[in-house]
Design a protein around this motif. Sequence first.
Motif, mmCIF file in Angstrom:
data_model
loop_
_atom_site.group_PDB
_atom_site.id
_atom_site.type_symbol
_atom_site.label_atom_id
_atom_site.label_comp_id
_atom_site.label_asym_id
_atom_site.label_seq_id
_atom_site.Cartn_x
_atom_site.Cartn_y
_atom_site.Cartn_z
ATOM 1 N N TYR A 559 0.835 -1.212 0.000
ATOM 2 C CA TYR A 559 0.000 0.000 0.000
ATOM 3 C C TYR A 559 0.866 1.256 0.000
ATOM 4 O O TYR A 559 0.599 2.195 -0.753
ATOM 5 C CB TYR A 559 -0.919 -0.010 1.224
ATOM 6 C CG TYR A 559 -1.973 1.065 1.177
ATOM 7 C CD1 TYR A 559 -3.149 0.875 0.463
ATOM 8 C CD2 TYR A 559 -1.768 2.285 1.818
ATOM 9 C CE1 TYR A 559 -4.103 1.866 0.390
ATOM 10 C CE2 TYR A 559 -2.720 3.291 1.752
ATOM 11 C CZ TYR A 559 -3.888 3.074 1.042
ATOM 12 O OH TYR A 559 -4.824 4.074 0.973
ATOM 13 N N ARG A 560 1.904 1.266 0.840
ATOM 14 C CA ARG A 560 2.773 2.457 0.897
ATOM 15 C C ARG A 560 3.481 2.672 -0.438
ATOM 16 O O ARG A 560 3.610 3.803 -0.912
ATOM 17 C CB ARG A 560 3.799 2.282 2.013
ATOM 18 C CG ARG A 560 3.195 2.273 3.427
ATOM 19 C CD ARG A 560 2.950 3.690 3.907
ATOM 20 N NE ARG A 560 2.453 3.719 5.278
ATOM 21 C CZ ARG A 560 3.243 3.807 6.349
ATOM 22 N NH1 ARG A 560 4.553 3.858 6.189
ATOM 23 N NH2 ARG A 560 2.723 3.853 7.551
ATOM 24 N N ILE A 561 3.973 1.609 -1.058
ATOM 25 C CA ILE A 561 4.643 1.737 -2.361
ATOM 26 C C ILE A 561 3.633 2.172 -3.419
ATOM 27 O O ILE A 561 3.946 2.955 -4.325
ATOM 28 C CB ILE A 561 5.329 0.416 -2.743
ATOM 29 C CG1 ILE A 561 6.501 0.145 -1.797
ATOM 30 C CG2 ILE A 561 5.834 0.442 -4.178
ATOM 31 C CD1 ILE A 561 7.150 -1.205 -1.973
ATOM 32 N N GLY A 562 2.399 1.675 -3.294
ATOM 33 C CA GLY A 562 1.353 2.098 -4.221
ATOM 34 C C GLY A 562 1.060 3.582 -4.128
ATOM 35 O O GLY A 562 0.707 4.219 -5.125
ATOM 36 N N LEU A 563 1.207 4.176 -2.961
ATOM 37 C CA LEU A 563 1.058 5.622 -2.816
ATOM 38 C C LEU A 563 2.260 6.370 -3.381
ATOM 39 O O LEU A 563 2.133 7.437 -3.997
ATOM 40 C CB LEU A 563 0.900 5.980 -1.333
ATOM 41 C CG LEU A 563 -0.462 5.764 -0.684
ATOM 42 C CD1 LEU A 563 -0.369 6.080 0.794
ATOM 43 C CD2 LEU A 563 -1.519 6.642 -1.339
ATOM 44 N N ALA A 564 3.452 5.805 -3.176
ATOM 45 C CA ALA A 564 4.684 6.513 -3.556
ATOM 46 C C ALA A 564 4.883 6.558 -5.070
ATOM 47 O O ALA A 564 5.362 7.571 -5.598
ATOM 48 C CB ALA A 564 5.884 5.842 -2.885
ATOM 49 N N LEU A 565 4.525 5.495 -5.779
ATOM 50 C CA LEU A 565 4.824 5.440 -7.219
ATOM 51 C C LEU A 565 4.103 6.524 -8.031
ATOM 52 O O LEU A 565 4.759 7.238 -8.807
ATOM 53 C CB LEU A 565 4.492 4.038 -7.756
ATOM 54 C CG LEU A 565 5.479 2.934 -7.380
ATOM 55 C CD1 LEU A 565 4.997 1.590 -7.914
ATOM 56 C CD2 LEU A 565 6.867 3.234 -7.915
ATOM 57 N N PRO A 566 2.786 6.698 -7.907
ATOM 58 C CA PRO A 566 2.148 7.790 -8.668
ATOM 59 C C PRO A 566 2.657 9.164 -8.240
ATOM 60 O O PRO A 566 2.801 10.058 -9.078
ATOM 61 C CB PRO A 566 0.659 7.616 -8.343
ATOM 62 C CG PRO A 566 0.507 6.218 -7.870
ATOM 63 C CD PRO A 566 1.779 5.901 -7.183
ATOM 64 N N THR A 567 2.921 9.323 -6.941
ATOM 65 C CA THR A 567 3.435 10.613 -6.480
ATOM 66 C C THR A 567 4.794 10.908 -7.101
ATOM 67 O O THR A 567 5.051 12.025 -7.574
ATOM 68 C CB THR A 567 3.558 10.600 -4.945
ATOM 69 O OG1 THR A 567 2.315 10.201 -4.377
ATOM 70 C CG2 THR A 567 3.933 11.973 -4.416
ATOM 71 N N ALA A 568 5.680 9.927 -7.090
ATOM 72 C CA ALA A 568 7.004 10.113 -7.677
ATOM 73 C C ALA A 568 6.904 10.364 -9.180
ATOM 74 O O ALA A 568 7.626 11.203 -9.733
ATOM 75 C CB ALA A 568 7.865 8.887 -7.401
ATOM 76 N N THR A 569 5.993 9.653 -9.847
ATOM 77 C CA THR A 569 5.816 9.847 -11.293
ATOM 78 C C THR A 569 5.370 11.270 -11.598
ATOM 79 O O THR A 569 5.931 11.938 -12.476
ATOM 80 C CB THR A 569 4.773 8.843 -11.822
ATOM 81 O OG1 THR A 569 5.190 7.520 -11.502
ATOM 82 C CG2 THR A 569 4.624 8.969 -13.323
ATOM 83 N N ALA A 570 4.373 11.742 -10.868
ATOM 84 C CA ALA A 570 3.869 13.096 -11.107
ATOM 85 C C ALA A 570 4.939 14.137 -10.800
ATOM 86 O O ALA A 570 5.103 15.114 -11.546
ATOM 87 C CB ALA A 570 2.623 13.339 -10.250
ATOM 88 N N ALA A 571 5.685 13.941 -9.704
ATOM 89 C CA ALA A 571 6.726 14.906 -9.339
ATOM 90 C C ALA A 571 7.826 14.943 -10.391
ATOM 91 O O ALA A 571 8.330 16.021 -10.744
ATOM 92 C CB ALA A 571 7.304 14.545 -7.971
ATOM 93 N N TYR A 572 8.186 13.783 -10.906
ATOM 94 C CA TYR A 572 9.263 13.721 -11.907
ATOM 95 C C TYR A 572 8.863 14.440 -13.195
ATOM 96 O O TYR A 572 9.597 15.294 -13.709
ATOM 97 C CB TYR A 572 9.592 12.254 -12.180
ATOM 98 C CG TYR A 572 10.637 12.034 -13.245
ATOM 99 C CD1 TYR A 572 11.947 12.459 -13.059
ATOM 100 C CD2 TYR A 572 10.308 11.398 -14.436
ATOM 101 C CE1 TYR A 572 12.921 12.251 -14.032
ATOM 102 C CE2 TYR A 572 11.264 11.177 -15.417
ATOM 103 C CZ TYR A 572 12.564 11.604 -15.208
ATOM 104 O OH TYR A 572 13.519 11.407 -16.178
ATOM 105 N N VAL A 573 7.683 14.121 -13.711
ATOM 106 C CA VAL A 573 7.229 14.747 -14.958
ATOM 107 C C VAL A 573 7.036 16.243 -14.764
ATOM 108 O O VAL A 573 7.438 17.074 -15.612
ATOM 109 C CB VAL A 573 5.925 14.075 -15.433
ATOM 110 C CG1 VAL A 573 5.340 14.825 -16.621
ATOM 111 C CG2 VAL A 573 6.186 12.630 -15.807
ATOM 112 N N ALA A 574 6.428 16.635 -13.639
ATOM 113 C CA ALA A 574 6.213 18.061 -13.376
ATOM 114 C C ALA A 574 7.542 18.803 -13.284
ATOM 115 O O ALA A 574 7.668 19.933 -13.780
ATOM 116 C CB ALA A 574 5.416 18.231 -12.089
ATOM 117 N N ALA A 575 8.547 18.188 -12.667
ATOM 118 C CA ALA A 575 9.851 18.847 -12.531
ATOM 119 C C ALA A 575 10.514 19.021 -13.893
ATOM 120 O O ALA A 575 11.111 20.070 -14.172
ATOM 121 C CB ALA A 575 10.744 18.030 -11.606
ATOM 122 N N VAL A 576 10.417 18.010 -14.759
ATOM 123 C CA VAL A 576 11.005 18.123 -16.100
ATOM 124 C C VAL A 576 10.351 19.255 -16.879
ATOM 125 O O VAL A 576 11.020 20.113 -17.472
ATOM 126 C CB VAL A 576 10.874 16.778 -16.856
ATOM 127 C CG1 VAL A 576 11.332 16.954 -18.300
ATOM 128 C CG2 VAL A 576 11.681 15.691 -16.186
#
Length: 583
Positions: A559-576
């Motif tokens: 569950y914790r990894i399931g929360l982290a993956l979309p968050t990390a994906t959105a942060a990465y794309v937004a930062a680029v």
Amino acid sequence: MVAPSRGRRERATRFVDELSSSWPRDPDVDGELIDACDRLGWPDASRLVAAGEAVGSVIAVVGIVAVLATGAFPLLPLAIGLGVGPPLAARNVPVAAAELARTRAVGDAPALFGRLTLRLRVEPSLERAVSFAGQSGDGDLAASLREHARRARGTPDAGLASFAAAWGETAPGIERAAALVADAADAPADARERGCERALSAVRSGVEERAAAFAGDIRAPLTGLYAFGVLLPLALVGVLPAARLAGVSIGVGTLAVLYDLLLPVGLLAASGWLLARRPISFPPPRIDSDHPDVPDRRRSAAALGVFVGVIAGAGCLPVLPWAVPVVAVGAGVGAGLLWLFAPARELRKQVRETESGLPDALALVGRRVADGTAVEQALEEAAAALPGGTGDLLGAAVERGEQLGLSTEKAFFGRFGALQDVPSPRARDAGRLFGLAATEGPPAGDALVAAGDHLRELRRVEREARRELAAITGTLSNTAALFGPLVGGVSVAMVGRIPADAGGVGGALGGGGTSTATTTLGPPSLGPVVGVYVLLLAAILTGLATALERGIDRSLLGYRIGLALPTATAAYVAAVVAAGAVL
């Protein structure tokens, strides 16, 4: 009926046996590995190592042949290294896993000594107290006490001293508490009460001190993990194109091996090293996939993951085409994990709510029993007085006892018992104490009150230990889901701004796929490599933070990894995108 875990274990044993039978060599194994495999119930150590050597040899041969066929000779060390991995894992993973299991077991020490001293308060017989504490527990620590008590039958010893000696090296507090319990068993009533309380205090203090010491000890290793496993690799992404000007030839394939294979493997090894050194853990209630309140969502989770991945990838396509695979995997896998493990999370919250009221339940029932009230009546009054899950649990036990004519013990643990589907060791401990009080009567009343006080103190110790670790694990989780992806995204965007004559792509961000871009390091070629690394970071660091704080539990980690993956994906794309627009 064969339990699922037992079935999987048998299939794994047969698989290892088949692999090892094809290996001509009979490897030597040390006693530590043999003991570890025996304790875990894993396949025979010698066969496990033989299977690892067989798998490693196949991987090495295939890798070397592939290197020779393609002419990619710089990857020859990698092929050999991958072949060495399985035999090394076969020799070291069981030992580390056994150590983790032992650490998890030590977390049950306060509960075990709580049952031990409660029985001793009711009746000053060390043998019966040891037998009750061992028989009424479900974990490895209780199983060890049962085994030592069995070996001590027919001797003047109750088995407690040998049990304490066996666990003393892992948890010195157990030895101190056991000595105080043995001394209390021979003391008069007043001194016995004080001795039992000192024993409980000793085992709680031992847990508290070791947890606090570990929180301080891991700061330096975690700082090194941040520096060399997260920040330095991500920061170096921004200067990789310029490295070519210095004569360093780095291709995308080499970077992919470095960032998406070697660095994650190094992080996994460092995470395992940290977890193996944790002196104690407070594992959450274990909720298996076969629990009746946990529906089987594996197929729907896979379908949802694919659907979300496709939608997210399609949404990313107009903005950042090269990031489509990263976004699809990050969003899809995250959504699937959240859907899969959401029922277990909800059930765990209900169990925690029930556990929070157990100290009050023990105290309320204990005072009434000490005053001469029957346990069944005391449970009914406590159920009416307590709100939430604890009151419901006691009410269910009373109702089933009355309707089915069951004893208090059966009302909790029988076929239709109230605790039949409650995956809480503490609730089961409380149920056993109520059952003991039903047979012993008023003398057990004060012991129940003392057990409630002990449980309340134990919750305080656990809460403070987690608070000590939360300051560290919180940084780890934030780095995994947010800060790391942001740094990685900005670094990739900076690469897009490096002039072409300096090894960059001269401002290309979205990836037009020109012939120049295919030969230089730019966002279209470097972005997916860093994106995969960011997703792996999110999974590994989130898993490490969760395991350090809460212990290793499949549904909680998922569950914790399931929360982290979309968050990390959105942060990465937004930062680029944001850095590309600003820089």
